[in-house]
Design an enzyme around this catalytic site. Structure first.
Site, short mmCIF file in Angstrom:
data_model
loop_
_atom_site.label_atom_id
_atom_site.label_comp_id
_atom_site.label_asym_id
_atom_site.label_seq_id
_atom_site.Cartn_x
_atom_site.Cartn_y
_atom_site.Cartn_z
N GLU A 1 36.30 37.89 43.83
CA GLU A 1 34.85 37.72 43.69
C GLU A 1 34.23 37.09 44.93
O GLU A 1 33.56 36.05 44.86
CB GLU A 1 34.54 36.90 42.43
CG GLU A 1 34.97 37.62 41.16
CD GLU A 1 34.60 36.90 39.87
OE1 GLU A 1 34.44 35.68 39.91
OE2 GLU A 1 34.49 37.58 38.83
N GLU B 1 38.98 42.86 35.81
CA GLU B 1 38.68 41.79 34.84
C GLU B 1 37.64 42.31 33.88
O GLU B 1 36.60 42.83 34.30
CB GLU B 1 38.10 40.54 35.52
CG GLU B 1 39.10 39.72 36.27
CD GLU B 1 38.51 38.40 36.78
OE1 GLU B 1 37.59 37.85 36.13
OE2 GLU B 1 38.98 37.94 37.83
C1 BG6 Z 1 35.63 35.59 36.73
C2 BG6 Z 1 36.74 34.88 37.45
O1 BG6 Z 1 34.44 35.21 37.29
O2 BG6 Z 1 35.40 35.31 35.39
C3 BG6 Z 1 37.81 34.29 36.56
O3 BG6 Z 1 37.36 35.70 38.42
C4 BG6 Z 1 37.16 33.71 35.33
O4 BG6 Z 1 38.54 33.37 37.30
C5 BG6 Z 1 36.45 34.82 34.58
O5 BG6 Z 1 38.05 33.04 34.51
C6 BG6 Z 1 35.86 34.42 33.26
O6 BG6 Z 1 35.05 33.31 33.41
P1 BG6 Z 1 35.26 32.00 32.55
O7 BG6 Z 1 34.27 31.04 33.08
O8 BG6 Z 1 35.03 32.37 31.14
O9 BG6 Z 1 36.67 31.57 32.79
#
Ligand code: BG6
Length: 490
Positions: free
Chosen positions: A175, A387
């Protein structure tokens, strides 16, 4: 029709959010080790000095460091073809600027990748998932200092050489576009930059205390682009078969209303949020819009040397990966309701969408829109969703079972939308790794209660729990989905 036969189904983790063992086997401190926990309504805090008695969620995380064999066996049971994780830079170079790497750190990842190989699982490795060694922050202000480009390159090439026969798929920075946001947690996470006066702080501070030095921030981001491009170039010399990609927090934005101003606002936001960084990685250049944006921000871009720009042109990525969780609305129109948050970028609520307990709006169709848009912008570049997932509170029943239909619904709808992008729009999608196949520490809030996993981990925000793992209902659902190559979503 359908997903390709060699589609990379799997899940994604980040070292700092799962491994724990934060000082074990010679590891140095890295940025997330300095963050305390928060909640959906109480922001995380940060302290450069260790606060006695405070709970640091990443210090033990979910102890993947000692459970990786069990966890990878569970991934294999679900049928994973691919496992995305990161190497924690501070395990390999504890301070970041040493001459020699830490052998114990290198050995740990050898073991992880060997374990994957046992099950035919392809590793996909992020070199820097918000894991800049803390020493590079205190001594150099992270990537704001050009010397850190060389330290990154040394770290990257050390990994490439060591794992050249074990890992084919690599991502440089997680990111990277989080640096577009401002001088808050994300600039520290991403670039490793922090206002210097905060380093002498004794008590935890919230990130709204950070002041923004835009000039330094955009210079730091530029240095990351150069570092990424150089890693791509050197990586291909080490193994020409490497696939080295970028990773963007991809956000889908809608204009809040049909007002022409809202449409312009949407285009601006998309450029700043998604395309600014994607274009540098994929096309090897800052777009004209990006340069105009920097000019409007009053940035003196003389730091972009011709040598840098040549490297950026030469070191373009082999594939484009992104995270996708939600969509947002932007625009100047009045709207009822609070602004909503997100994994990185917030916005205004969309009356047509529901949201998670953390206010993240659920929008499967936005994933198809994102894939279509990316395919149009980068027609020759394979895409991968690395993701996507649903953070939720889970309940363990008396008999130990965990019923998570909300998570299954989320994945069913998103995978179906992805399939439409492939079948109807012809998107060249090579894989999909869900976020947090195992419950982990939330990056945004530091909570363990925000659970993403198909696998439940007995670990809680008060530091209790025995780290035992158990299968949720979604575990069996995803297994079925993978076994049918995404056809059986029932
Ligand atoms: C992404 C990141 O922004 O979102 C992860 O790459 C992160 O590291 C994921 O865990 C989900 O966000 P959160 O705040 O729910 O952990």
């Amino acid at each position: 029709m359908g997903f390709r036969n060699d589609f990379l189904w799997g899940g994604a983790l980040a070292a700092n959010q799962c491994e724990g063992a934060y000082l074990e086997d010679g590891k140095g401190l890295s940025v997330p080790d300095m963050f305390l926990g928060g909640t959906a309504t109480k922001p995380r805090t940060f302290c450069p000095k260790t606060v006695d008695g405070a709970f640091y969620p990443s210090h033990e995380a979910v102890d993947f460091y000692h459970h990786y064999k069990e966890d990878i066996a569970l991934f294999a049971e679900m049928g994973f073809k691919c496992f995305r994780t990161s190497i924690n830079w501070a395990r390999i170079f504890p301070n970041g600027d040493e001459d020699e790497p830490n052998e114990a750190g290198l050995k740990f990842y050898d073991d992880v990748f060997d374990e994957c190989a046992k099950y035919g699982i392809e590793p996909l490795v992020t070199l820097c998932h918000y894991e800049i060694p803390w020493h590079l922050v205190t001594e150099y202000n992270g990537f704001c200092d050009r010397r850190v480009i060389d330290y990154f390159l040394k770290y990257a090439t050390t990994c490439f050489k060591r794992y050249k026969d074990k890992v084919k798929y690599w991502l440089t920075f997680n990111e990277i576009n989080c640096a577009m946001l401002g001088a808050d947690a994300m600039a520290l996470y991403g670039i490793g930059m922090i206002p210097r006066d905060l380093l002498t702080q004794d008590d935890p501070v919230t990130f709204d205390k950070f002041t923004d030095d835009k000039q330094a921030r955009f210079e730091g981001l530029h240095n990351e682009f150069v570092a990424s491009a150089r890693a791509v170039i050197e990586g291909h010399k080490i193994n020409p078969d490497f696939m080295i990609g970028c990773m963007i927090a991809s956000m889908c934005f809608y204009p809040l209303s049909p007002r022409p101003e809202d449409m312009q606002d949407m285009l601006d936001t998309e450029m700043v949020t998604n395309d600014f960084c994607g274009d540098v990685h994929v096309r090897g250049e800052y777009s004209r819009e990006a340069m105009k944006f920097l000019e409007r921000q009053g940035i003196d871009t003389s730091y972009m040397t011709q040598g840098d720009l040549d490297l950026i042109k030469q070191g373009t990525v082999d594939f484009y990966t992104f995270s996708y969780y939600q969509s947002n609305c932007v625009g100047t129109s009045e709207v009822d309701g609070e602004n909503i948050s997100g994994n990185i970028f917030g916005g205004k609520p969309n009356p047509f969408l529901k949201a998670s307990d953390w206010g993240w709006q659920i929008d499967p169709e936005g994933l198809r829109y994102t894939l279509r848009k990316l395919q149009g912008r980068y027609p020759d570049t394979p895409l991968m969703v690395v993701e996507n997932g649903f953070g939720a509170f889970d309940k363990v029943e008396d008999d130990g079972s965990i019923h998570d239909p909300y998570r299954i619904d989320y994945f069913r709808e998103h995978i179906a939308a992805m399939k439409r992008a492939v079948d109807i729009d012809g998107v060249n999608l090579i894989g999909y790794t869900t976020w947090g196949p195992l419950d982990i520490v939330s990056a945004g809030t530091g909570q363990l209660a925000k659970r993403y996993g198909f696998i439940y981990v007995d670990r809680h925000d008060d530091g209790t729990g025995d780290f035992s793992r158990s299968r949720k209902d979604s575990f069996y659902w995803y297994k079925k989905c993978i076994a049918s190559n995404g056809e059986d979503l029932g």
